[in-house]
Every structure is written in C-alpha cells, then in structure tokens.
Design a protein around this motif. Structure first.
Motif, mmCIF file in Angstrom:
data_model
loop_
_atom_site.group_PDB
_atom_site.id
_atom_site.type_symbol
_atom_site.label_atom_id
_atom_site.label_comp_id
_atom_site.label_asym_id
_atom_site.label_seq_id
_atom_site.Cartn_x
_atom_site.Cartn_y
_atom_site.Cartn_z
ATOM 1 N N VAL A 83 0.810 -1.509 -0.060
ATOM 2 C CA VAL A 83 -0.005 0.007 0.009
ATOM 3 C C VAL A 83 0.956 1.266 -0.035
ATOM 4 C CG1 VAL A 83 -1.517 1.479 1.400
ATOM 5 C CG2 VAL A 83 -2.030 -1.186 0.999
ATOM 6 N N VAL A 84 1.921 1.496 1.007
ATOM 7 C CA VAL A 84 2.708 2.486 0.854
ATOM 8 C C VAL A 84 3.695 2.789 -0.214
ATOM 9 C CG1 VAL A 84 4.595 3.370 2.244
ATOM 10 C CG2 VAL A 84 2.860 2.506 3.556
ATOM 11 N N ASN A 93 -6.415 9.904 0.919
ATOM 12 C CA ASN A 93 -5.743 11.168 1.211
ATOM 13 C C ASN A 93 -4.520 11.013 1.931
ATOM 14 O OD1 ASN A 93 -6.437 11.094 3.982
ATOM 15 N ND2 ASN A 93 -8.742 11.375 3.388
ATOM 16 N N GLU A 94 -4.116 12.302 2.268
ATOM 17 C CA GLU A 94 -2.799 12.360 2.706
ATOM 18 C C GLU A 94 -2.710 11.923 4.324
ATOM 19 O OE1 GLU A 94 0.136 12.669 1.297
ATOM 20 O OE2 GLU A 94 -1.219 13.034 -0.444
ATOM 21 N N MET A 95 -3.781 12.129 5.079
ATOM 22 C CA MET A 95 -3.929 11.747 6.358
ATOM 23 C C MET A 95 -3.962 9.941 6.483
ATOM 24 S SD MET A 95 -7.214 12.481 9.308
ATOM 25 C CE MET A 95 -8.339 11.425 8.212
ATOM 26 N N GLU A 96 -4.905 9.694 5.452
ATOM 27 C CA GLU A 96 -4.854 7.954 5.400
ATOM 28 C C GLU A 96 -3.522 7.441 4.926
ATOM 29 O OE1 GLU A 96 -9.663 8.068 4.325
ATOM 30 O OE2 GLU A 96 -7.918 8.102 2.387
ATOM 31 N N ALA A 98 -0.770 8.518 5.607
ATOM 32 C CA ALA A 98 0.057 8.412 7.002
ATOM 33 C C ALA A 98 -0.192 7.712 7.801
ATOM 34 C CB ALA A 98 0.283 10.055 7.654
ATOM 35 N N TYR A 99 -1.323 7.090 7.989
ATOM 36 C CA TYR A 99 -2.070 6.083 8.977
ATOM 37 C C TYR A 99 -1.463 4.531 8.293
ATOM 38 C CZ TYR A 99 -5.496 9.025 11.374
ATOM 39 O OH TYR A 99 -6.157 9.960 11.782
ATOM 40 N N MET A 100 -1.411 4.562 6.900
ATOM 41 C CA MET A 100 -0.886 3.283 6.319
ATOM 42 C C MET A 100 0.467 3.001 6.647
ATOM 43 S SD MET A 100 -3.754 2.065 4.989
ATOM 44 C CE MET A 100 -4.601 2.757 6.368
ATOM 45 N N LYS A 101 1.180 4.181 6.681
ATOM 46 C CA LYS A 101 2.762 4.155 6.986
ATOM 47 C C LYS A 101 3.006 3.531 8.413
ATOM 48 C CE LYS A 101 4.492 7.286 3.598
ATOM 49 N NZ LYS A 101 5.358 8.681 3.441
ATOM 50 N N ASP A 102 1.939 4.161 9.473
ATOM 51 C CA ASP A 102 2.090 3.843 10.721
ATOM 52 C C ASP A 102 1.855 2.337 11.016
ATOM 53 O OD1 ASP A 102 2.957 6.389 11.466
ATOM 54 O OD2 ASP A 102 0.774 7.090 12.296
ATOM 55 N N ILE A 103 0.683 2.034 10.376
ATOM 56 C CA ILE A 103 0.371 0.481 10.484
ATOM 57 C C ILE A 103 1.530 -0.293 9.926
ATOM 58 C CG2 ILE A 103 -1.327 -1.342 10.067
ATOM 59 C CD1 ILE A 103 -3.370 1.000 10.024
ATOM 60 N N ARG A 104 1.872 -0.029 8.615
ATOM 61 C CA ARG A 104 2.876 -0.786 8.221
ATOM 62 C C ARG A 104 4.213 -0.961 8.873
ATOM 63 N NH1 ARG A 104 7.038 2.550 4.286
ATOM 64 N NH2 ARG A 104 7.033 3.333 6.191
ATOM 65 N N ASP A 105 4.458 0.233 9.781
ATOM 66 C CA ASP A 105 5.706 -0.021 10.744
ATOM 67 C C ASP A 105 5.301 -0.899 11.813
ATOM 68 O OD1 ASP A 105 7.089 1.982 9.085
ATOM 69 O OD2 ASP A 105 6.734 3.760 10.285
ATOM 70 N N HIS A 106 4.168 -0.890 12.187
ATOM 71 C CA HIS A 106 3.753 -2.024 13.333
ATOM 72 C C HIS A 106 4.015 -3.369 12.835
ATOM 73 C CE1 HIS A 106 0.885 1.491 14.961
ATOM 74 N NE2 HIS A 106 2.193 1.722 15.182
ATOM 75 N N GLU A 107 3.300 -3.424 11.817
ATOM 76 C CA GLU A 107 3.421 -4.793 11.243
ATOM 77 C C GLU A 107 5.023 -5.520 10.896
ATOM 78 O OE1 GLU A 107 0.820 -6.381 11.274
ATOM 79 O OE2 GLU A 107 -0.909 -4.908 11.417
#
Length: 233
Positions: A83-84, A93-96, A98-107
């Motif tokens: 996704v990233v 959108n840009e906020m979404e 950013a959320y995807m990047k955060d979740i990617r890092d968690h995973e």
C-alpha cells in the motif's frame, strides 16, 4: 518437535526484549492479521490449511501458535508495505496515507519480533499473492485492511486460551489490543462513527480457530500451512 531449551530459555523479560528492544517493540506494536469479511476484498482462491502432514509445518504447542502469529504478521506487513509503495498511484488522502505508514511500521515490527523470538523454530518467509487486490482504489485498500485487521483480532482471540507460557500470553494480549485499535480506525475511515461496528451483541470481538483463519488468509499466501499439531485444548 519443540525445542525445550527455547521454551525454558525465554522468560517474560527477555521474551519482550530479545534483539527487538522492549521500548521499541511497545512503541511500534500494532496491527495483526486479516478480517472475517475477507471475501469482500476480492478473494479468488479457496486454499485450505494442510492438516494431513504436507505443506509448511508450523510446529506444535506454543511454537505452533507463535508461528501462526508470525505467518499472519508476514501477510499484514506485506500488504501495508505494498500500500505504501503504491501511495502515489492510489486515491487515499494524505492523512490516510500517513495512517497506512504507521500501521506498516507496526506490522513490520511484529513480524521481525516473532522471527527473532522463534529463532531456528521460525517458519520461512512466506510468498504472498495480492493479485485480487486493486492497490489503486481506496475502497479496495481500506476494505482489505478492514478484513485483515478483523481476522487478526479473531485469530488472536481464538488462540489466546491455548497458550501455555504466560510470557507469550502477555505479548499476545498487547498485540491484539493494538490490532483492535487499528480495526477501529479502519472502520472509522470507511464509515465515520462505525469504530465498534464489528463487535457482537455483548460488545465482544469475534473469535476464530486457526484452521478457519488460515482457510481465509490462505487466499493470499502461496504456501499451504500444516497445522496438524496445532493445540486445540
């Protein structure tokens, strides 16, 4: 056969800190596996886990449960990484994004954590197949993310009571609680105010067995996983 030294060696403190520092893990601990409504994301196969002795053997007892979690974390990490990587061609959108990047890092943190803790008991890196997912469309991305997150919560809920080592149970509880936060976030991105929409009438999240979860997740994993020795009680 499980490595008895592996089970005896890892007590709560070094289980939480082995190579992946405790502070870093708790900082990045996050999402989990996949969702009960995964078919809505566009499954094209019907691959079942292998219970008869073939396929990729995940072990027995607690090691089987850890490898099960590791397999699901590999799947999620691969999805959010994709996704990233394709952020410039999707309509999030840009906020979404950013959320995807955060979740990617968690995973990724989860995936590497389980890989490190399992050591020589870890299954190999899995091959994923996301050909049924349209990474250019917001609905496809968020629908799949919702499915993955809900299935991850259901997977941890279904396996938690089978864990024998209390240190593993502590970590599983920490991970599933953050996965549930991710699921709530994705729900709200899709339909504002629906953060708890997937709970049952008693306000509880769903629970699924390993064969049920892998029958769904297997639509995106090329290898068949052998769960013949997965604990049931």
């Amino acid at each position: 056969m499980e490595n008895s030294n592996f089970t005896e060696e890892i007590q709560e403190e070094n289980f939480l800190s082995r190579k992946v520092e405790r502070r870093s893990f708790l900082r990045f601990a996050g999402a989990g596996a996949a969702g009960v409504a995964l078919l809505a994301a566009g499954c094209k196969k019907d691959r079942q886990p292998d219970n008869m002795g073939g396929g990729l053997y995940i072990g027995s007892g607690d090691i089987a449960i850890l490898n099960y979690a590791y397999a699901l974390e590999q799947l999620e990490a691969a999805f959010y990484t994709e996704v990233v990587a394709k952020a410039s061609s999707n309509n999030l959108n840009e906020m979404e994004k950013a959320y995807m990047k955060d979740i990617r890092d968690h995973e990724i943190a989860h995936r590497e954590f389980f890989k490190t803790v399992l050591g020589g008991n870890a299954i190999k890196s899995l091959t994923v197949d996301f050909s049924s997912i349209d990474f250019t469309k917001r609905d496809s991305i968020l629908g799949t993310a919702k499915a993955f997150e809900n299935l991850g919560v259901a997977a941890y809920n279904g396996a938690g009571f089978l864990i024998k080592n209390s240190a593993y149970l502590v970590v599983a509880g920490q991970i599933v609680s953050v996965e549930a936060r991710h699921a709530a976030l994705i729900n709200d991105l899709i339909t504002p105010g629906s953060f708890a929409a997937d709970t049952d009438a008693n306000g509880m999240d769903k629970s699924m067995s390993a064969p049920e979860v892998l029958a769904i997740a297997g639509n995106y994993i090329t290898e068949s996983l052998n769960v013949k020795d997965f604990p049931t009680a």
